[in-house]
Design a protein around this motif. Sequence first.
Motif, PDB file in Angstrom:
ATOM      1  N   SER A  14       0.850  -1.192   0.000  1.00  0.00           N
ATOM      2  CA  SER A  14       0.000   0.000   0.000  1.00  0.00           C
ATOM      3  C   SER A  14       0.879   1.233   0.000  1.00  0.00           C
ATOM      4  O   SER A  14       1.877   1.296   0.732  1.00  0.00           O
ATOM      5  N   ALA A  15       0.517   2.191  -0.823  1.00  0.00           N
ATOM      6  CA  ALA A  15       1.181   3.494  -0.785  1.00  0.00           C
ATOM      7  C   ALA A  15       0.626   4.274   0.404  1.00  0.00           C
ATOM      8  O   ALA A  15      -0.596   4.347   0.583  1.00  0.00           O
ATOM      9  N   MET A  16       1.498   4.835   1.201  1.00  0.00           N
ATOM     10  CA  MET A  16       1.084   5.478   2.436  1.00  0.00           C
ATOM     11  C   MET A  16       1.535   6.927   2.494  1.00  0.00           C
ATOM     12  O   MET A  16       2.706   7.238   2.200  1.00  0.00           O
ATOM     13  N   ALA A  17       0.604   7.806   2.871  1.00  0.00           N
ATOM     14  CA  ALA A  17       0.965   9.172   3.220  1.00  0.00           C
ATOM     15  C   ALA A  17       1.371   9.182   4.683  1.00  0.00           C
ATOM     16  O   ALA A  17       0.624   8.700   5.543  1.00  0.00           O
ATOM     17  N   ILE A  18       2.561   9.699   4.965  1.00  0.00           N
ATOM     18  CA  ILE A  18       3.105   9.670   6.321  1.00  0.00           C
ATOM     19  C   ILE A  18       3.184  11.081   6.860  1.00  0.00           C
ATOM     20  O   ILE A  18       3.829  11.954   6.268  1.00  0.00           O
ATOM     21  N   GLU A  19       2.505  11.300   7.955  1.00  0.00           N
ATOM     22  CA  GLU A  19       2.418  12.637   8.537  1.00  0.00           C
ATOM     23  C   GLU A  19       3.809  13.196   8.848  1.00  0.00           C
ATOM     24  O   GLU A  19       4.653  12.515   9.424  1.00  0.00           O
ATOM     25  N   HIS A  20       4.040  14.436   8.416  1.00  0.00           N
ATOM     26  CA  HIS A  20       5.301  15.151   8.630  1.00  0.00           C
ATOM     27  C   HIS A  20       6.489  14.503   7.903  1.00  0.00           C
ATOM     28  O   HIS A  20       7.629  14.862   8.159  1.00  0.00           O
ATOM     29  N   VAL A  21       6.209  13.554   7.018  1.00  0.00           N
ATOM     30  CA  VAL A  21       7.289  12.925   6.253  1.00  0.00           C
ATOM     31  C   VAL A  21       7.041  13.096   4.772  1.00  0.00           C
ATOM     32  O   VAL A  21       7.828  13.706   4.056  1.00  0.00           O
ATOM     33  N   THR A  22       5.958  12.541   4.268  1.00  0.00           N
ATOM     34  CA  THR A  22       5.613  12.687   2.861  1.00  0.00           C
ATOM     35  C   THR A  22       4.105  12.567   2.685  1.00  0.00           C
ATOM     36  O   THR A  22       3.499  11.584   3.109  1.00  0.00           O
TER      37      THR A  22
END
Length: 263
Positions: A148-156
Amino acid sequence: VGMDLRVLSASLALTILTGLLLGVLPARHARRFALQPALRAGSRTTGDQNARGLSGAVGRTQGALALLLVSGASLLVRSLAALQRVDTGIGRLETVTARVDLPGAQYTSPQARNAFYDELLRRTGALPGVRVAALTGQLPFSGEFQGSAMAIEHVTTDPNGLPMLVHRRITPAFFDALGIPLQRGQLFDDADMRSGAPVAIVDDAAARAFWPGQDPIGRRLGRPWLNEQLVVVGVVGAVLDGELAGAAEPTIYTPMPQEPLAS
């Protein structure tokens, strides 16, 4: 890789048969060879010299091939020994696995699939000799990839540059069943399974990749197209998945009841 008694027996039988064949055939040929006339012969012909030259060439070729085989076997044994020393991250080798595919036409709703999986775990856990039972949508070294492609808070959070993580959907006893250690935080419990709380566990590879030198507990990540915000509650050891010579891929674990799988 393990040693099997049947393989060893077949190899021993083949070795003995090969030795007999290679020994009997020359012996039969030697019995037909007239040794006395050859010893009394005082002169050597050009044909004899050619025969000796051919025999020497054959002997040298056999020696070179034998050396090649011994070198290849030695490298193979060294490689096998090195691979057996690799830490895969899995601590329990006595685990028995089985595959279950639910027909989507029969189990159409998440509730029906969850009910089947709950009953499967209950009956499996009650079998004699079973210490713990768990489910996952993707076993390590299964040859399958679910990511799964994940949006990571404060990272990307850039939708065009989201990192891909191995995504395993599991039940609480999964880590115990495979001997994967908890490094930080906590594991899933039955309450997480029932409530569908938006929680996740990441492995050490993901923690080092996205939060180096930081505490991942309480960090958020998720799939933006699902409006998902998962809270990291634990960090577990990394597990190799595919090549023993490679590095562990960043992995996220989520409770299976949130997305019960069907075929």
